[in-house]
Write a protein that holds these residues in place. Structure first.
Motif, short mmCIF file in Angstrom:
data_model
loop_
_atom_site.label_atom_id
_atom_site.label_comp_id
_atom_site.label_asym_id
_atom_site.label_seq_id
_atom_site.Cartn_x
_atom_site.Cartn_y
_atom_site.Cartn_z
N ASN A 5 15.01 31.38 76.73
CA ASN A 5 16.14 32.11 76.15
C ASN A 5 16.56 31.53 74.81
N LYS A 6 16.59 30.19 74.74
CA LYS A 6 16.99 29.55 73.49
C LYS A 6 15.97 29.81 72.39
N TYR A 7 14.70 29.81 72.75
CA TYR A 7 13.64 30.07 71.77
C TYR A 7 13.75 31.50 71.23
N ILE A 8 13.97 32.45 72.13
CA ILE A 8 14.08 33.85 71.72
C ILE A 8 15.29 34.05 70.81
N PHE A 9 16.42 33.41 71.16
CA PHE A 9 17.62 33.54 70.33
C PHE A 9 17.37 32.99 68.93
N LYS A 10 16.75 31.81 68.84
CA LYS A 10 16.51 31.20 67.54
C LYS A 10 15.57 32.06 66.69
N GLU A 11 14.53 32.57 67.28
CA GLU A 11 13.59 33.40 66.54
C GLU A 11 14.26 34.69 66.05
N THR A 12 15.07 35.28 66.92
CA THR A 12 15.77 36.51 66.53
C THR A 12 16.76 36.23 65.40
N ALA A 13 17.50 35.11 65.51
CA ALA A 13 18.47 34.75 64.48
C ALA A 13 17.77 34.46 63.15
N ARG A 14 16.65 33.72 63.19
CA ARG A 14 15.89 33.41 61.97
C ARG A 14 15.42 34.68 61.28
N ASN A 15 14.84 35.57 62.05
CA ASN A 15 14.33 36.82 61.46
C ASN A 15 15.46 37.65 60.86
N SER A 16 16.60 37.68 61.54
CA SER A 16 17.74 38.44 61.03
C SER A 16 18.27 37.85 59.74
N LEU A 17 18.35 36.51 59.66
CA LEU A 17 18.83 35.85 58.45
C LEU A 17 17.85 36.05 57.29
N PHE A 18 16.55 35.96 57.58
CA PHE A 18 15.54 36.19 56.54
C PHE A 18 15.67 37.60 55.96
N GLU A 19 15.85 38.56 56.84
CA GLU A 19 15.92 39.95 56.40
C GLU A 19 17.23 40.26 55.69
N ARG A 20 18.32 39.78 56.23
CA ARG A 20 19.64 40.11 55.69
C ARG A 20 19.86 39.49 54.32
N PHE A 21 19.40 38.25 54.11
CA PHE A 21 19.68 37.54 52.86
C PHE A 21 18.45 37.38 51.97
N ASN A 22 17.37 38.11 52.28
CA ASN A 22 16.15 38.09 51.46
C ASN A 22 15.65 36.66 51.23
N MET A 23 15.57 35.90 52.32
CA MET A 23 15.08 34.54 52.23
C MET A 23 13.56 34.53 52.29
N GLY A 24 12.97 33.52 51.66
CA GLY A 24 11.53 33.36 51.73
C GLY A 24 10.75 34.32 50.86
N CYS A 25 11.40 35.02 49.95
CA CYS A 25 10.70 35.93 49.05
C CYS A 25 11.36 35.87 47.67
N VAL A 26 10.61 36.31 46.67
CA VAL A 26 11.14 36.31 45.30
C VAL A 26 12.19 37.41 45.17
N LEU A 27 13.35 37.04 44.68
CA LEU A 27 14.43 38.02 44.53
C LEU A 27 14.10 38.98 43.39
N GLU A 28 14.24 40.27 43.67
CA GLU A 28 14.00 41.27 42.63
C GLU A 28 15.11 41.27 41.59
N LYS A 29 16.32 40.97 42.03
CA LYS A 29 17.47 40.98 41.14
C LYS A 29 18.30 39.72 41.37
N VAL A 30 18.73 39.11 40.29
CA VAL A 30 19.56 37.91 40.39
C VAL A 30 20.96 38.33 40.85
N SER A 31 21.38 37.80 41.97
CA SER A 31 22.65 38.19 42.56
C SER A 31 23.74 37.16 42.25
N ALA A 32 24.97 37.57 42.48
CA ALA A 32 26.11 36.68 42.22
C ALA A 32 26.07 35.41 43.05
N PRO A 33 25.70 35.45 44.35
CA PRO A 33 25.67 34.20 45.12
C PRO A 33 24.73 33.14 44.55
N ILE A 34 23.54 33.55 44.10
CA ILE A 34 22.60 32.55 43.59
C ILE A 34 23.01 32.06 42.20
#
Length: 272
Positions: free
Chosen positions: A89-118
């Motif tokens: 259960n803990k493994y599944i939660f961590k993997e789901t959370a990691r994937n959601s964070l990667f997708e939501r905040f465009n982590m691990g890829c080159v940003l197409e547009k420079v955003s205010a947070p960065i």
């Protein structure tokens, strides 16, 4: 809630086992098994980083926007990394959370547009090196900052139409741009400060050294990461305008809300 249950586990078990206090049918319905207590402990452990990150990003007295990407990187790298001790259960939660964070905040890829947070992270002396970002994203941020400084330099030249000295006349009002652009290199050469040091204090001491960068800092570091603080302001206004104070004018409501939100400054000035 779960932390409180775990903290009072012994007392809860004693109350449920005491037949003079709890009926048998209620005890059977409410009593938790050892496995369930263990799952609750795992839930607390895995949600604690999110709780801490939410509390930090919802703060109203500190710079928060520059923290968004560094905190997300730390959540992914340090807290949501799978461990050999994790159950299914803990493994599944961590993997789901990691994937959601990667997708939501465009982590691990080159940003197409420079955003205010960065941009805010770059202007924050705690995270200015952008250690967690890829090289292409860093260069995009540097190019954006340079373009902003060039625009600012052109505006300064256009607005400064008064010739002050003979040299200004002879050089036709030319202002060397390298002094402005070199601020980025000098700023990057500065040592990155610790995350517990307030960035605005650092900028207060260095604003004269990097005047053009400071203008960008004042524009970006003031942006809140979440809407929590504005929602608190609406709640304060709702507590001020009550049925017994419904005749307050809008101007007085704004003034009272402002005074309440800034009362700590008046307390510092008038300790009595």
């Amino acid at each position: 809630m779960c932390e409180r249950l775990l903290l009072n586990r012994n007392a809860i078990c004693l109350v449920l086992s005491d037949k003079t206090v709890t009926k048998t049918c209620d005890a059977l319905r409410l009593e938790m098994q050892e496995k369930e207590w263990g799952e609750m402990q795992n839930l607390v452990d895995i949600l604690k980083p999110f709780d801490k990150a939410t509390a930090v990003l919802c703060g109203g007295k500190n710079v928060t926007l520059s923290l968004v990407r560094p905190l997300i990187h730390r959540l992914i790298k340090n807290h949501m990394a799978a461990s050999s001790e994790d159950d299914a259960n803990k493994y599944i939660f961590k993997e789901t959370a990691r994937n959601s964070l990667f997708e939501r905040f465009n982590m691990g890829c080159v940003l197409e547009k420079v955003s205010a947070p960065i941009i805010s992270s770059f202007l924050d002396p705690r995270y200015k090196n952008l250690n967690d970002e890829d090289s292409q994203t860093k260069h995009k941020v540097y190019d954006f900052i340079r373009s902003q400084l060039q625009v600012s330099n052109v505006i300064n030249q256009e607005t400064d139409s008064v010739v002050h000295t003979d040299l200004d006349f002879l050089f036709d009002g030319e202002i060397p741009t390298n002094n402005v652009m070199s601020q980025i290199d000098s700023y990057l050469a500065e040592p990155q400060i610790g995350h517990n040091i307030h960035p605005l204090t650092w900028w207060k001491n260095h604003r004269a050294i990097y005047p053009e960068l400071f203008k960008l800092t004042a524009r970006y570091l003031c942006i809140p990461a979440t809407s929590a603080e504005s929602e608190r302001t609406f709640s304060i206004a709702g507590n001020i305008v009550t049925p017994r104070r419904s005749c307050l004018s809008p101007q007085n409501v704004s003034l009272l809300t402002f005074l309440y939100n800034n009362k700590r400054f008046f307390t510092d000035m008038c300790p009595f």
